[in-house]
Motif scaffolding. Structure first.
Motif, PDB file in Angstrom:
ATOM      1  N   GLY A  10      26.264  72.973   7.885  1.00 19.46           N
ATOM      2  CA  GLY A  10      27.099  74.097   7.475  1.00 19.46           C
ATOM      3  C   GLY A  10      27.023  74.439   6.008  1.00 19.46           C
ATOM      4  N   ARG A  11      26.314  73.666   5.226  1.00 20.63           N
ATOM      5  CA  ARG A  11      26.149  73.972   3.799  1.00 20.63           C
ATOM      6  C   ARG A  11      24.820  74.700   3.614  1.00 20.63           C
ATOM      7  N   VAL A  12      24.863  75.791   2.842  1.00 20.44           N
ATOM      8  CA  VAL A  12      23.666  76.550   2.499  1.00 20.44           C
ATOM      9  C   VAL A  12      23.557  76.575   0.981  1.00 20.44           C
ATOM     10  N   ILE A  13      22.358  76.288   0.489  1.00 14.30           N
ATOM     11  CA  ILE A  13      22.089  76.337  -0.941  1.00 14.30           C
ATOM     12  C   ILE A  13      21.153  77.510  -1.196  1.00 14.30           C
ATOM     13  N   LEU A  14      21.550  78.388  -2.111  1.00 14.49           N
ATOM     14  CA  LEU A  14      20.729  79.508  -2.541  1.00 14.49           C
ATOM     15  C   LEU A  14      20.256  79.223  -3.958  1.00 14.49           C
ATOM     16  N   CYS A  15      19.040  79.595  -4.274  1.00 11.09           N
ATOM     17  CA  CYS A  15      18.559  79.441  -5.644  1.00 11.09           C
ATOM     18  C   CYS A  15      18.073  80.782  -6.150  1.00 11.09           C
ATOM     19  N   GLY A  16      18.025  80.913  -7.467  1.00  7.05           N
ATOM     20  CA  GLY A  16      17.539  82.140  -8.061  1.00  7.05           C
ATOM     21  C   GLY A  16      17.682  82.125  -9.562  1.00  7.05           C
ATOM     22  N   TYR A  17      17.649  83.313 -10.140  1.00  6.02           N
ATOM     23  CA  TYR A  17      17.771  83.455 -11.587  1.00  6.02           C
ATOM     24  C   TYR A  17      18.345  84.829 -11.897  1.00  6.02           C
ATOM     25  N   ASN A  18      18.887  84.968 -13.108  1.00  6.99           N
ATOM     26  CA  ASN A  18      19.453  86.250 -13.510  1.00  6.99           C
ATOM     27  C   ASN A  18      18.436  87.033 -14.331  1.00  6.99           C
TER      28      ASN A  18
ATOM     29  N   GLU B 113      31.528  80.849   2.581  1.00  7.92           N
ATOM     30  CA  GLU B 113      32.366  80.937   1.388  1.00  7.92           C
ATOM     31  C   GLU B 113      31.602  80.340   0.218  1.00  7.92           C
ATOM     32  N   LEU B 114      31.537  81.075  -0.892  1.00 13.33           N
ATOM     33  CA  LEU B 114      30.901  80.561  -2.099  1.00 13.33           C
ATOM     34  C   LEU B 114      31.830  79.506  -2.688  1.00 13.33           C
ATOM     35  N   THR B 115      31.384  78.260  -2.710  1.00  8.90           N
ATOM     36  CA  THR B 115      32.233  77.169  -3.192  1.00  8.90           C
ATOM     37  C   THR B 115      31.830  76.651  -4.558  1.00  8.90           C
ATOM     38  N   GLN B 116      30.587  76.945  -4.969  1.00  7.06           N
ATOM     39  CA  GLN B 116      30.152  76.443  -6.265  1.00  7.06           C
ATOM     40  C   GLN B 116      28.940  77.236  -6.743  1.00  7.06           C
ATOM     41  N   ARG B 117      28.905  77.514  -8.028  1.00  4.04           N
ATOM     42  CA  ARG B 117      27.732  78.096  -8.685  1.00  4.04           C
ATOM     43  C   ARG B 117      27.377  77.156  -9.822  1.00  4.04           C
ATOM     44  N   ILE B 118      26.121  76.750  -9.871  1.00  7.62           N
ATOM     45  CA  ILE B 118      25.674  75.801 -10.885  1.00  7.62           C
ATOM     46  C   ILE B 118      24.570  76.463 -11.698  1.00  7.62           C
TER      47      ILE B 118
ATOM     48  N   GLN C 267      27.600  89.563   6.174  1.00  9.18           N
ATOM     49  CA  GLN C 267      28.475  89.527   5.011  1.00  9.18           C
ATOM     50  C   GLN C 267      27.630  89.617   3.753  1.00  9.18           C
ATOM     51  N   GLN C 268      28.263  90.049   2.676  1.00  5.39           N
ATOM     52  CA  GLN C 268      27.581  90.189   1.396  1.00  5.39           C
ATOM     53  C   GLN C 268      28.357  89.383   0.362  1.00  5.39           C
ATOM     54  N   ILE C 269      27.640  88.585  -0.433  1.00  4.80           N
ATOM     55  CA  ILE C 269      28.269  87.739  -1.450  1.00  4.80           C
ATOM     56  C   ILE C 269      27.618  88.041  -2.789  1.00  4.80           C
ATOM     57  N   ASN C 270      28.410  88.393  -3.790  1.00  3.22           N
ATOM     58  CA  ASN C 270      27.886  88.683  -5.125  1.00  3.22           C
ATOM     59  C   ASN C 270      27.645  87.372  -5.868  1.00  3.22           C
ATOM     60  N   VAL C 271      26.390  87.116  -6.218  1.00  3.55           N
ATOM     61  CA  VAL C 271      26.042  85.881  -6.927  1.00  3.55           C
ATOM     62  C   VAL C 271      25.584  86.156  -8.361  1.00  3.55           C
TER      63      VAL C 271
ATOM     64  N   LEU D 206      27.098  77.512  -0.613  1.00  2.46           N
ATOM     65  CA  LEU D 206      27.910  78.206   0.371  1.00  2.46           C
ATOM     66  C   LEU D 206      28.305  77.217   1.449  1.00  2.46           C
ATOM     67  N   GLU D 207      29.553  77.280   1.885  1.00  6.52           N
ATOM     68  CA  GLU D 207      30.035  76.439   2.977  1.00  6.52           C
ATOM     69  C   GLU D 207      30.396  77.352   4.145  1.00  6.52           C
ATOM     70  N   LYS D 208      29.976  76.970   5.335  1.00  2.00           N
ATOM     71  CA  LYS D 208      30.272  77.755   6.524  1.00  2.00           C
ATOM     72  C   LYS D 208      31.725  77.528   6.929  1.00  2.00           C
ATOM     73  N   LYS D 209      32.457  78.616   7.040  1.00  2.00           N
ATOM     74  CA  LYS D 209      33.859  78.604   7.460  1.00  2.00           C
ATOM     75  C   LYS D 209      33.964  79.514   8.671  1.00  2.00           C
ATOM     76  N   GLY D 210      33.945  78.936   9.862  1.00  2.00           N
ATOM     77  CA  GLY D 210      33.895  79.738  11.082  1.00  2.00           C
ATOM     78  C   GLY D 210      32.551  80.420  11.167  1.00  2.00           C
ATOM     79  N   LYS D 211      32.545  81.759  11.232  1.00  2.00           N
ATOM     80  CA  LYS D 211      31.286  82.506  11.280  1.00  2.00           C
ATOM     81  C   LYS D 211      30.917  83.091   9.925  1.00  2.00           C
ATOM     82  N   GLN D 212      31.706  82.820   8.920  1.00  2.00           N
ATOM     83  CA  GLN D 212      31.457  83.355   7.583  1.00  2.00           C
ATOM     84  C   GLN D 212      31.079  82.223   6.624  1.00  2.00           C
TER      85      GLN D 212
END
Length: 117
Positions: free
Chosen positions: A32-40, A58-63, A15-19, A50-56
């Motif tokens: 089941g929680r994944v934290i991604l870090c980065g910068y613009n 879901e972006l639940t929060q951007r900080i 899957q691809q998620i636009n961050v 990201l929270e794992k929902k089944g096999k996918q």
């Protein structure tokens, strides 16, 4: 895809998620929680939850992280879970870069992030 029951595995993109930024690090809390870090492109740091929902996922929060002088956040790791709080550590590398008329200058830093679980 990540199989939580297998310690070492080859990753396959499913899957691809636009961050809206460059992802430079990732960690999981093991539940089941994944934290991604980065910068613009303006060197504004952020983390994405990201929270794992089944096999996918879901972006639940951007900080957006209010770091002074710009910072290239490069890595994140899960540290601890206490009660309903999770602690993560992030690092940035030293930066001295000109962005048009603005300059981003900072020393390498270690940051602590606490999230509710």
């Amino acid at each position: 895809e990540i199989d939580d029951s297998v310690e070492k595995q080859a990753l396959v993109r499913s899957q691809q998620i636009n961050v809206n930024g460059l992802i430079t690090g990732a960690t999981t809390n093991g539940t089941g929680r994944v934290i991604l870090c980065g910068y613009n492109s303006s060197l504004e740091a952020f983390v994405v939850v990201l929270e794992k929902k089944g096999k996918q996922f879901e972006l639940t929060q951007r900080i957006d992280l209010p770091l002074e002088n710009g910072a290239q956040i490069e890595a994140v790791t899960f540290y601890d879970r206490t009660d309903n709080l999770e602690t993560y550590y992030l690092t940035s590398e030293a930066v001295n870069i000109q962005l048009g008329e603005d300059e981003a200058t900072t020393k390498g830093q270690l940051y602590r992030l606490t999230l509710k679980n």
